[in-house]
Write a protein that holds these residues in place. Structure first.
Motif, PDB file in Angstrom:
ATOM      1  N   VAL A 193     111.826  92.019 103.354  1.00 44.86           N
ATOM      2  CA  VAL A 193     111.391  92.338 104.704  1.00 44.86           C
ATOM      3  C   VAL A 193     112.578  92.314 105.648  1.00 44.86           C
TER       4      VAL A 193
ATOM      5  N   THR B 191     109.925  98.567 101.799  1.00 46.02           N
ATOM      6  CA  THR B 191     108.909  97.727 101.161  1.00 46.02           C
ATOM      7  C   THR B 191     108.157  98.493 100.079  1.00 46.02           C
ATOM      8  N   GLN B 192     107.855  99.753 100.344  1.00 40.71           N
ATOM      9  CA  GLN B 192     107.127 100.574  99.377  1.00 40.71           C
ATOM     10  C   GLN B 192     107.971 100.898  98.144  1.00 40.71           C
TER      11      GLN B 192
ATOM     12  N   GLU C 113     113.555 100.363 112.432  1.00 36.01           N
ATOM     13  CA  GLU C 113     112.251 100.975 112.650  1.00 36.01           C
ATOM     14  C   GLU C 113     112.324 102.289 113.415  1.00 36.01           C
TER      15      GLU C 113
ATOM     16  N   THR D  33     113.320 102.855 107.274  1.00 36.99           N
ATOM     17  CA  THR D  33     112.455 101.886 107.950  1.00 36.99           C
ATOM     18  C   THR D  33     112.044 100.759 107.010  1.00 36.99           C
ATOM     19  N   GLN D  34     111.529  99.702 107.618  1.00 39.70           N
ATOM     20  CA  GLN D  34     111.046  98.548 106.854  1.00 39.70           C
ATOM     21  C   GLN D  34     109.926  98.954 105.910  1.00 39.70           C
ATOM     22  N   GLU D  35     109.029  99.767 106.392  1.00 41.90           N
ATOM     23  CA  GLU D  35     107.889 100.188 105.573  1.00 41.90           C
ATOM     24  C   GLU D  35     108.345 100.976 104.350  1.00 41.90           C
ATOM     25  N   THR D  36     109.302 101.888 104.538  1.00 43.47           N
ATOM     26  CA  THR D  36     109.799 102.702 103.428  1.00 43.47           C
ATOM     27  C   THR D  36     110.455 101.831 102.371  1.00 43.47           C
TER      28      THR D  36
END
Length: 325
Positions: A9, A42-43, A16, A37-40
């Protein structure tokens, strides 16, 4: 926060931004700015392993292919990564990789990398496998990889291989340079190289091959060779040679191959004018009696016997008549 959480994380707000270029929609072929991004991240993370010191765990594999990325600055926080795929993006700058000193495997295919100078690859001291296929490279100046064993540079615009020096690529065993713009083999000073793929270039001259004493595989399909001058007896380990789809006509090429006949076991000469001549396979075997496969087909026992007879005939023809003594 645990080390796993730190590795999985990003700090709040970091990376972002997902801005787009001004004038979006004005030109369809314009590359839109897209930050990591953080989401990308993490996935894309997977493969939980112990860290180098063995005291914690972290995700060591990250898949970021096909994300439209123009910037991967946020990746520098993931210092435990060992496997990274950023292919099929729009990257030009690899500077964020400098902190990923544990990387073993790196794929950067289909981006916009134009040079190795100024890039941090020399700092990746454990990197063993690197693929930079389908980018915009024109030369290899600045390429360093002390632990690199396999290098894929297919489909760039490389015209010269200046910069491939033994001191910078000591352990390189496999080099892929297919689909570039090379017109010579000169410049590859890598005595530990085992496999060299140079197909689909515009190579007209074989030069510098005497330095490749440990080479076992040489692939030169679909070039512009008219001779095989340059094959050297120093190539003491050569077992496989592919020169399919060139312009080789004269049997002098077979005499050149006789220099490596003790080790050469497989030869591909199809789609050359020479391969259309009468008794082609027999002539090849007469010069290369140890050959096991020709143009992907095994040598039959009948062919080998007939070739041995041809060799005897050739030797008898070389013996001078008594009146000539």
């Amino acid at each position: 926060m645990s080390e796993i959480e730190e590795n999985a994380v990003l700090s709040e707000g970091e990376g972002e931004e997902e801005a787009q270029e001004e004038g979006h929609g004005e030109e369809e072929d314009k590359v839109q700015v897209c930050h990591l991004t953080q989401e990308t991240v993490t996935q894309g993370l997977s493969l939980l392993c112990r860290t180098g010191n063995g005291l914690a765990h972290a995700f060591v594999k990250l898949d970021l292919k096909d994300k439209g990325l123009t910037d991967i600055a946020a990746i520098s926080n993931y210092i435990h990564l060992r496997f990274l795929d950023v292919s099929n993006n729009h990257l030009t700058d690899l500077a964020p990789l400098a902190s990923l000193t544990q990387l073993l495997w790196l794929k950067i295919d289909s981006n916009a990398v134009a040079c190795f100078k100024g890039q941090p690859l020399g700092q990746l001291t454990y990197l063993q496998w690197l693929s930079v296929a389908m980018n915009q490279l024109k030369d290899l100046e600045g390429l360093v990889g002390p632990a690199l064993e396999s290098l894929n540079l297919i489909g760039n615009s490389i015209q010269r291989v200046n910069g491939l020096q033994y001191g910078h690529l000591t352990n390189l065993a496999t080099l892929e340079l297919r689909g570039n713009r090379l017109d010579t083999t000169d410049g590859i000073y890598l005595p530990n190289l085992r496999r060299l793929y140079l197909g689909q270039n515009v190579i007209k001259r074989l030069e510098g091959l005497e330095r490749l004493e440990r080479l076992t595989t040489l692939h030169l399909r679909d070039n512009q060779l008219e001779t095989l001058d340059g094959i050297s007896p120093n190539m003491k380990c050569l077992q496989y040679l592919n020169v399919r789809g060139n312009a080789i006509l004269s049997q002098n090429a077979l005499r050149c191959l006789a220099l490596v006949s003790n080790t050469l076991r497989a030869l591909v000469l199809s789609e050359n004018p020479l391969a259309e001549t009468r008794d082609y396979r027999l002539c090849v075997l007469a010069h290369l009696p140890q050959l096991e496969r020709l143009d992907k087909d095994p040598i039959s026992s009948e062919e080998r016997t007939e070739a041995q007879e041809r060799i005897k005939e050739l030797k008898e023809e070389e013996i001078p008549e008594p009146e000539d003594l």
